[in-house]
Write a protein that holds these residues in place. Structure first.
Motif, PDB file in Angstrom:
ATOM      1  N   MET A  13      88.726  55.624  28.714  1.00  0.00           N
ATOM      2  CA  MET A  13      88.259  56.547  27.680  1.00  0.00           C
ATOM      3  C   MET A  13      87.643  57.802  28.309  1.00  0.00           C
ATOM      4  O   MET A  13      87.137  57.753  29.432  1.00  0.00           O
ATOM      5  CB  MET A  13      87.221  55.825  26.830  1.00  0.00           C
ATOM      6  CG  MET A  13      86.891  56.508  25.527  1.00  0.00           C
ATOM      7  SD  MET A  13      85.793  55.473  24.552  1.00  0.00           S
ATOM      8  CE  MET A  13      86.956  54.382  23.783  1.00  0.00           C
ATOM      9  N   ILE A  52      82.825  58.463  25.662  1.00  0.00           N
ATOM     10  CA  ILE A  52      81.954  57.397  26.189  1.00  0.00           C
ATOM     11  C   ILE A  52      80.487  57.756  25.924  1.00  0.00           C
ATOM     12  O   ILE A  52      79.707  56.957  25.418  1.00  0.00           O
ATOM     13  CB  ILE A  52      82.195  57.204  27.710  1.00  0.00           C
ATOM     14  CG1 ILE A  52      83.559  56.565  27.954  1.00  0.00           C
ATOM     15  CG2 ILE A  52      81.096  56.362  28.347  1.00  0.00           C
ATOM     16  CD1 ILE A  52      83.969  56.503  29.419  1.00  0.00           C
ATOM     17  N   LEU A  63      84.308  50.819  28.608  1.00  0.00           N
ATOM     18  CA  LEU A  63      85.046  51.986  28.101  1.00  0.00           C
ATOM     19  C   LEU A  63      85.751  52.703  29.244  1.00  0.00           C
ATOM     20  O   LEU A  63      86.868  53.208  29.081  1.00  0.00           O
ATOM     21  CB  LEU A  63      84.088  52.949  27.382  1.00  0.00           C
ATOM     22  CG  LEU A  63      83.318  52.353  26.204  1.00  0.00           C
ATOM     23  CD1 LEU A  63      82.390  53.394  25.577  1.00  0.00           C
ATOM     24  CD2 LEU A  63      84.273  51.826  25.136  1.00  0.00           C
ATOM     25  N   ASN A  85      83.054  47.878  22.939  1.00  0.00           N
ATOM     26  CA  ASN A  85      84.514  47.989  22.775  1.00  0.00           C
ATOM     27  C   ASN A  85      84.991  47.558  21.389  1.00  0.00           C
ATOM     28  O   ASN A  85      86.187  47.535  21.155  1.00  0.00           O
ATOM     29  CB  ASN A  85      85.202  47.072  23.792  1.00  0.00           C
ATOM     30  CG  ASN A  85      85.831  47.846  24.909  1.00  0.00           C
ATOM     31  OD1 ASN A  85      86.023  49.040  24.781  1.00  0.00           O
ATOM     32  ND2 ASN A  85      86.163  47.170  25.990  1.00  0.00           N
TER      33      ASN A  85
END
Lengths: 300, 239
Positions: free
Chosen positions: B120, B125, B115, B165
């Motif tokens: 992100m 996260i 991530l 993911n």
């Protein structure tokens, strides 16, 4: 739910614990120290040669033979005035000043001490001739003086100052060469330390690649490490350099200044030296970044 | 609409006449032809050394073929740039037999890596990683350094990292080898659920029990070549 989880971001590459870091930090600190010393040397020599150039272009000294037993004070004064008048009438001359006995005493004190009365010695009289014209014809002035006052002669600084300036220029070129070499050493050290580290962390980088990390993602972690090492080492190096300058300045202050003059840096030069740590950080950061990008393209 | 249909019909992995060799050694796989449809689920079988890991490496773009063409997500990997390959890999989740975790990081950080690579936000996260670690029953170990985890815990971290993911393709090498039956069933349910949501799944395994329990086709590697077998349960049911 466990609330104790550390939410701090941890870098995927454990670069903080690289054994090469200490080597790199020491290398960078020494590099910055040498760079600062070479740069300061360049600044000082430039300042000195600037002063010398001004002296050479702006003045000349005339020496009048000392009074003898057959020559009265009055006659000697007339001879001096004759020379003064001769120079004052030459084009390109600003003013002519007689070096006073007090100034002579000061000039001679390093050799004769403070107690010796220079009036007891057969010393020549000196005239400082200040010039306005850079293209003043020394040759013509000297030959004219021989005709008007054969007991006087022009001391032309040009020849020996020219040699001194040549030496100074060589020192400045050497300083440039040292700066360039130090810069190359700095870049190469960072480059090879980065390559070594890439070899050490090859497995982790491979995993990061498999998870979709770009070369840029990996390179940024190395660039950040380079930035930190560069700045920290730069600070250490510059502190070492300033300590060395302080010691040198202290030693120089005990010496007669004379031709060498003041061996201290001006504020602008100090600011330029203080920019070395951020500059080193930038060089380390960019070198690390491009070393990673180049190496990863080759090995993975 | 027609274009959408074309993309949907396009195989997610397509291999044509692919051969793999390492250096000057003999070929590991020879003249392979394989096409995996989007949303398919396959087991990958074969004896040790048959080339399962090499075939998976081709699929997760860690290896380029010695001969032939490999097309993943419609892109010929032979012509893809490094950055394009990186973006393609972000759509693939991989579970390695030896886990390949970042041992110096915590379980939480390991799962968070994909991530973070995608850029992100840490808030998002945190939410997603905690949720998934709770699901694989690692919520009490999420701040433990991976080097201190047991084999089973590491395997669950590896699986969580591969699926965090929500990948378009999941490749797993013996993903249930180190966990007990309950966790194994739970992980397989996770793979099945991901597949139901559209993820293409390939699981390399030696476990006949696993293959028998799930109604999916099997890619079998033998003598440097592959054969695709229909789901076993269907065969049994037909009998």
């Amino acid at each position: 739910m466990n609330n104790k989880v550390s939410l701090n971001r941890h870098d995927e590459l454990p670069l903080k614990h690289d054994k090469a870091n200490l080597f790199l930090e020491i290398m960078m600190a020494i590099t910055v120290f040498l760079f600062a010393v070479a740069l300061s040397g360049y600044f000082l020599v430039s300042a000195l040669t600037g002063n010398w150039n001004t002296s050479v272009k702006g003045s000349l000294t005339v020496q009048i033979m000392p009074a003898t037993e057959t020559l009265t004070e009055e006659e000697q004064s007339l001879r001096i005035n004759k020379v003064i008048t001769y120079f004052e009438n030459l084009p390109g001359v600003d003013k002519v000043l007689l070096v006073s006995d007090k100034q002579m005493q000061q000039l001679m004190s390093p050799w004769l001490g403070e107690t010796t009365d220079i009036n007891d010695l057969p010393l020549p009289k000196l005239l400082d001739v200040y010039l306005t014209d850079e293209d003043f014809d020394y040759q013509q002035a000297s030959s004219g003086l021989k005709e008007v006052a054969p007991y006087a002669s022009v001391n032309n600084h040009r020849l020996w100052l020219h040699r001194l300036l040549q030496l100074a220029d060589s020192v400045k070129s050497l300083a440039w060469a040292i700066l360039l070499l130090v810069l190359i050493v700095c870049v190469l050290s960072v480059f090879y330390a980065t390559c070594t580290s890439l070899g050490i962390h090859k497995d982790i980088i491979e995993i990061l690649h498999i998870m979709g990390a770009t070369d840029d993602y990996v390179a940024k972690q190395y660039a950040y490490r380079g930035l930190k090492i560069g700045f920290f080492s730069g600070l250490v190096g510059i502190v070492m350099a300033f300590c060395a300058f302080a010691m040198l300045s202290h030693v120089a202050s005990d010496m007669e200044q004379g031709l060498i003059g003041d061996l201290s840096l001006n504020p602008l030069h100090k600011v330029m030296l203080l920019l070395l740590p951020p500059a080193t950080a930038l060089i380390c950061m960019l070198t690390s970044y491009f070393a990673v990008k180049r190496t990863l393209r080759k090995i993975m | 609409m027609a274009a959408d249909k074309n993309i949907a019909d396009e195989p997610i992995v397509d291999m044509q006449n692919v051969s793999i060799r390492y250096g000057s050694n003999p070929e590991v796989l020879s003249d392979i032809k394989l096409s995996l449809a989007r949303g398919s689920f396959h087991f990958l079988t074969g004896k040790s050394g048959a080339g399962k890991t090499s075939l998976l490496s081709l699929m997760y773009l860690a290896l380029k073929p010695y001969l032939g063409t490999v097309t993943v997500f419609g892109t010929n990997v032979g012509f893809a740039s490094r950055d394009t390959m990186a973006l393609m890999r972000r759509r693939i989740g991989v579970v390695f037999q030896d886990f390949r975790l970042l041992e110096h990081l915590s379980a939480y950080d390991n799962v968070a890596v994909p991530l973070r690579i995608r850029g992100m936000s840490e808030n998002e996260i945190r939410k997603r990683v905690k949720e998934l670690l709770m699901w694989v029953e690692l919520d009490k170990s999420m701040d433990k350094i991976c080097a201190t985890l047991s084999g089973g815990e590491k395997q669950r971290v590896a699986i969580a990292r591969a699926v965090i993911n929500r990948p378009d393709m999941l490749l797993a090498d013996e993903p249930t080898g180190n966990v007990d039956d309950d966790i194994s069933q739970k992980l397989m349910k996770l793979f099945v659920e991901l597949n139901r949501l559209g993820t293409t799944v390939v699981i390399a395994t030696h476990s006949q029990e696993l293959i028998n329990n799930y109604n999916y086709p099997r890619i079998h590697l033998e003598n440097k070549n592959l054969k695709i077998f229909p789901p076993l349960r269907r065969v049994i049911t037909n009998e």
